[in-house]
Scaffold this active site. Structure first.
Site, PDB file in Angstrom:
ATOM      1  N   LYS A 107      -3.699   3.519 -12.081  1.00 28.76           N
ATOM      2  CA  LYS A 107      -4.632   4.142 -12.549  1.00 28.76           C
ATOM      3  C   LYS A 107      -4.207   4.897 -13.308  1.00 28.76           C
ATOM      4  CE  LYS A 107      -6.954   4.026  -7.992  1.00 28.76           C
ATOM      5  NZ  LYS A 107      -7.963   2.521  -8.398  1.00 28.76           N
ATOM      6  N   ARG A 161      -8.827  -5.720  -0.790  1.00 28.75           N
ATOM      7  CA  ARG A 161      -8.600  -6.543  -0.504  1.00 28.75           C
ATOM      8  C   ARG A 161      -7.698  -7.816   0.068  1.00 28.75           C
ATOM      9  NH1 ARG A 161     -10.412  -8.446  -6.331  1.00 28.75           N
ATOM     10  NH2 ARG A 161     -11.350  -6.609  -5.974  1.00 28.75           N
TER      11      ARG A 161
HETATM   12  N1  BES Z   1     -10.045   1.978  -4.196  1.00 28.32           N
HETATM   13  C1  BES Z   1     -10.705   1.235  -5.313  1.00 28.32           C
HETATM   14  C2  BES Z   1     -12.467   0.965  -5.403  1.00 28.32           C
HETATM   15  C3  BES Z   1     -12.445   2.793  -5.721  1.00 28.32           C
HETATM   16  C4  BES Z   1     -12.516   2.866  -6.967  1.00 28.32           C
HETATM   17  C5  BES Z   1     -12.787   3.535  -4.397  1.00 28.32           C
HETATM   18  C6  BES Z   1     -13.205   4.372  -7.219  1.00 28.32           C
HETATM   19  C7  BES Z   1     -13.387   4.601  -4.930  1.00 28.32           C
HETATM   20  C8  BES Z   1     -13.547   5.010  -5.996  1.00 28.32           C
HETATM   21  C9  BES Z   1      -9.927  -0.553  -5.054  1.00 28.32           C
HETATM   22  O1  BES Z   1      -8.883  -0.476  -4.722  1.00 28.32           O
HETATM   23  C10 BES Z   1      -9.345  -0.381  -6.896  1.00 28.32           C
HETATM   24  O2  BES Z   1      -8.892  -0.046  -7.349  1.00 28.32           O
HETATM   25  N2  BES Z   1     -10.145  -1.720  -6.744  1.00 28.32           N
HETATM   26  C11 BES Z   1     -10.261  -1.845  -8.543  1.00 28.32           C
HETATM   27  C12 BES Z   1     -10.297  -3.812  -8.254  1.00 28.32           C
HETATM   28  C13 BES Z   1     -10.355  -3.693  -9.902  1.00 28.32           C
HETATM   29  C14 BES Z   1      -8.085  -3.727 -10.201  1.00 28.32           C
HETATM   30  C15 BES Z   1     -10.394  -5.539  -9.772  1.00 28.32           C
HETATM   31  C16 BES Z   1     -11.833  -1.267  -9.842  1.00 28.32           C
HETATM   32  O3  BES Z   1     -12.360  -0.988  -8.642  1.00 28.32           O
HETATM   33  O4  BES Z   1     -11.481  -1.172 -10.150  1.00 28.32           O
HETATM   34 MN    MN Z   2      -7.056   0.082  -6.097  1.00 28.14          MN
END
Ligand code: BES
Ligand code: MN
Ligand code: ZN
Length: 499
Positions: free
Chosen positions: A276, A350
Site C-alpha cells: 500500500k 477474502r
Molecule cells: N483492509 C483493506 C480494505 C480497507 C481499506 C479497509 C480502507 C479499511 C479502509 C483490504 O484488505 C484491501 O486492501 N482491499 C483492497 C482490495 C483491492 C486490492 C481489490 C482495496 O480495497 O483497495
Molecule cells: Mn488489504
C-alpha cells in the site's frame, strides 16, 4: 462509571449537573419550566439569545450560579417528537455527557422530555442513554503517561414514576454491558499492531472464556494441517504466527443450530508484496475491526446470558511483505477446496475469511454472518454512515438491516447477482482474488460466496464504518467497535428472543 435511579423532581435533585432532554420548539417543558422559575427566566432568555430551539443535536449548557440544587443544567435537543428514534436519544445523551465532561462534572442526573417519548418504552430509552453516555466518555489513553482526569463517576436517571423503576434499571444494566463490550472492541482496534498481534487477540479471546463461553485457539501447525490455504498463504510473510480463534457459546437447547459469526482479524495490513502507499497506512491497524466486533459480541452475549447458541470464528494474521510472502501469481487452495489465483496480495481479507466460512460448515449452522473491513470500494460506495450488507437470504438481510436501524449501526443492501461472478473467473485456478476496478465491494463478496456450502450467509463490509478520525456524538476517535451492538440485536431477533 456507575448508574442509579431516583424518583425525584428536578428542583429537588441535588448533584453537580443535570441533563434535560427537550423536543423542538417545546423547550419549556415541565422540568425546564420548574427550574426556570427558580432561575427567574434565565434558561428561556439564554435559549433565545443562543438560538437554542431543541433541534436534534443542539446543546445549551448553563451555569446556575448556585441558585438551584444543581450547579449546571445542560439542555439537549431531541428534534421533533414524531421523528425521535432510539438513536436520536443516544446522540442527544452523548452530547449531554460530553457537555458535562467539558465542564469537569463527574456526577450528573438525566431526564428526558415528558414520557412516553414518541412511544419509546422507558426501558429501551434508558438502555440507549446508558450506551451513549459510556460510549461518548470513551477515550484510548493506554499509552498516555498522564491519563485524562475528566471521567464521569455517577449518572442518575430521574424517574417520572415509581413503576418505571424496574424497566429503567434493567435497560441501564443491559446498555452498560453492551457499551462495555463495545469499549472492549474499541480498545482492541486502537491498540497498535506491535501490541495487538494475532497472539494477543487469541489471548484476549481466551480471557473471555468462562462459564458457558469456551475458547480454542489453533496455531500455524493445525491451520496448515486442516488445509486453510488462504490463512496460511497470507500469514507466511509475517514473523507473527497466524491464529484461528474459536469461541463457542452454547447457551440454548443443544439441538438448536448455532449462529456462526466470523470476523476478519488482519492485525496489520501493509498490502503485502502489492504494498500500500505510505500515506495513512497507520490506520491499517484497524483491519481487525471485524474480529474485534465478533469478540465483543461474544463478551456481551455471555454477560447478558443470551439464550442462544453462537460460535465465533476469527482468522487472524498480519499481511506483510517479506522473503516468504505469498506473491501475485501464486495459487492457494482454501479449506473449501476452491483454488484461488492471487492477483493482488492486498486482497487478503477474502482469503482468510474464505477458510473461516468453510470451517463454519462443520457446525451445520443456522446461518453464518461475517464482518470485515474488506474493501475501500465499500467506503467509496456508502461513505462512513452505513456498512455494506450482502446476503443470500432475504430474511437474514432484513433482520440485519432492521437491527442496524435500531442500534444506529446502519447497514445498506448491496447486490450479489450472478453477473459479477465472471469477473473473478481465473485462467489458471477456480477463482482469482480480485475483479475489475468498479464494484470492488461486490466482487469481494462474490468471492466469499464461492466458499459457502448451501449455508445461509450474510456479509457485512465495515471498511467505511469501523474507524473514524473525526469523533461525533457517541463515536470516539479511532476504532468504533461497530458491529457489537448490531450482532447482539440480530442474534436476539434471530433467536426470537425479541420480535
Ligand atoms: N483492509 C483493506 C480494505 C480497507 C481499506 C479497509 C480502507 C479499511 C479502509 C483490504 O484488505 C484491501 O486492501 N482491499 C483492497 C482490495 C483491492 C486490492 C481489490 C482495496 O480495497 O483497495
Ligand atoms: Mn488489504
Ligand atoms: Zn485488509
Amino acid at each position: 462509571m456507575k448508574f442509579s435511579t431516583k424518583l425525584e423532581g428536578v428542583t429537588k435533585f441535588k448533584a453537580e449537573g443535570l441533563v434535560i432532554g427537550v423536543t423542538e420548539n417545546k423547550i419549556n417543558n415541565g422540568n425546564v419550566a420548574a427550574l426556570d422559575k427558580i432561575l427567574s427566566g434565565h434558561i428561556k432568555k439564554t435559549a433565545r439569545t443562543e438560538k437554542f430551539k431543541g433541534k436534534a443535536g443542539q446543546v445549551l449548557s448553563l451555569n446556575t450560579l448556585g441558585m438551584t440544587k444543581v450547579e449546571r443544567i445542560v439542555l439537549v435537543g431531541l428534534g421533533i417528537e414524531k421523528d425521535i428514534t432510539l438513536d436520536t436519544a443516544r446522540r442527544s445523551g452523548a452530547k449531554g455527557a460530553s457537555a458535562m465532561r467539558a465542564s469537569g462534572i463527574k456526577a450528573f442526573g438525566i431526564t428526558m422530555a415528558a414520557h412516553p417519548l414518541n412511544s419509546l418504552s422507558s426501558g429501551l430509552l434508558a438502555q440507549a442513554l446508558a450506551e451513549a453516555i459510556i460510549l461518548a466518555s470513551y477515550s484510548f489513553d493506554t499509552f498516555k503517561t498522564k491519563k485524562s482526569d475528566g471521567k464521569i463517576d455517577l449518572v442518575t436517571f430521574l424517574l417520572e414514576k415509581e413503576s418505571d423503576g424496574v424497566a429503567v434499571r434493567r435497560g441501564v444494566e443491559k446498555g452498560k454491558k453492551l457499551a462495555e463490550a463495545v469499549c472492549f472492541a474499541r480498545d482492541l482496534i486502537n491498540l497498535p499492531s506491535n501490541y495487538a498481534t494475532p497472539s494477543y487477540l487469541a489471548s484476549q479471546a481466551q480471557k473471555l472464556a468462562k462459564g458457558k463461553l469456551k475458547c480454542k485457539v489453533l496455531g500455524p501447525r493445525s491451520i496448515r494441517k486442516l488445509g486453510m490455504g488462504g490463512l496460511m498463504g497470507v500469514s507466511q510473510g509475517s514473523n507473527e504466527p497466524a491464529k484461528f480463534i474459536i469461541l463457542e457459546f452454547m447457551n440454548s437447547k443443544t439441538d438448536k443450530k448455532p449462529i456462526v459469526l466470523v470476523g476478519k482479524g488482519v492485525t496489520f495490513d501493509t498490502g503485502g508484496i502489492s504494498i500500500k502507499p505510505s500515506a495513512n497506512m497507520e490506520e491499517m491497524k484497524m483491519d481487525m475491526s471485524g474480529a474485534a466486533a465478533v469478540l465483543g459480541a461474544m463478551k456481551a452475549a455471555s454477560e447478558l446470558n443470551l439464550r442462544a447458541n453462537i460460535v465465533a470464528l476469527v482468522p487472524t494474521t498480519e499481511n506483510m511483505p517479506g522473503g516468504n510472502s505469498y506473491k501475485p501469481g501464486d495459487v492457494l487452495t482454501g479449506l473449501s477446496g476452491v483454488t484461488m489465483e492471487i492477483l493482488n496480495t492486498d486482497a487478503e481479507g477474502r482469503l482468510i475469511l474464505s477458510d473461516a466460512i468453510a470451517y463454519a460448515d462443520r457446525y451445520k449452522p443456522d446461518c453464518i454472518v461475517d464482518l470485515a473491513t474488506l474493501t475501500g470500494a465499500c467506503a467509496v460506495a456508502l461513505g462512513n454512515h452505513a456498512s455494506g450488507l450482502f446476503s443470500t437470504d432475504k430474511q437474514i438481510l432484513e433482520q440485519i438491516r432492521q437491527a442496524g436501524e435500531e442500534t444506529g449501526e446502519r447497514c445498506w443492501p448491496m447486490p450479489l447477482w450472478e453477473d459479477y461472478e465472471e469477473e473473478i473467473n481465473s485462467s489458471v485456478a477456480d477463482v482469482q482474488n480480485i475483479g475489475q476496478r468498479w464494484g470492488g465491494a461486490i466482487t469481494a463478496a462474490t468471492f466469499l460466496k464461492k466458499h459457502i456450502n448451501k449455508n445461509k450467509w450474510a456479509h457485512i463490509d465495515i471498511a467505511g464504518t469501523a474507524y473514524t478520525n473525526k469523533p461525533r456524538h457517541y463515536l470516539s476517535k479511532g476504532g468504533l467497535g461497530i458491529g457489537v451492538r448490531l450482532l447482539i440485536e440480530f442474534v436476539e431477533k434471530r433467536t426470537k428472543l425479541k420480535k
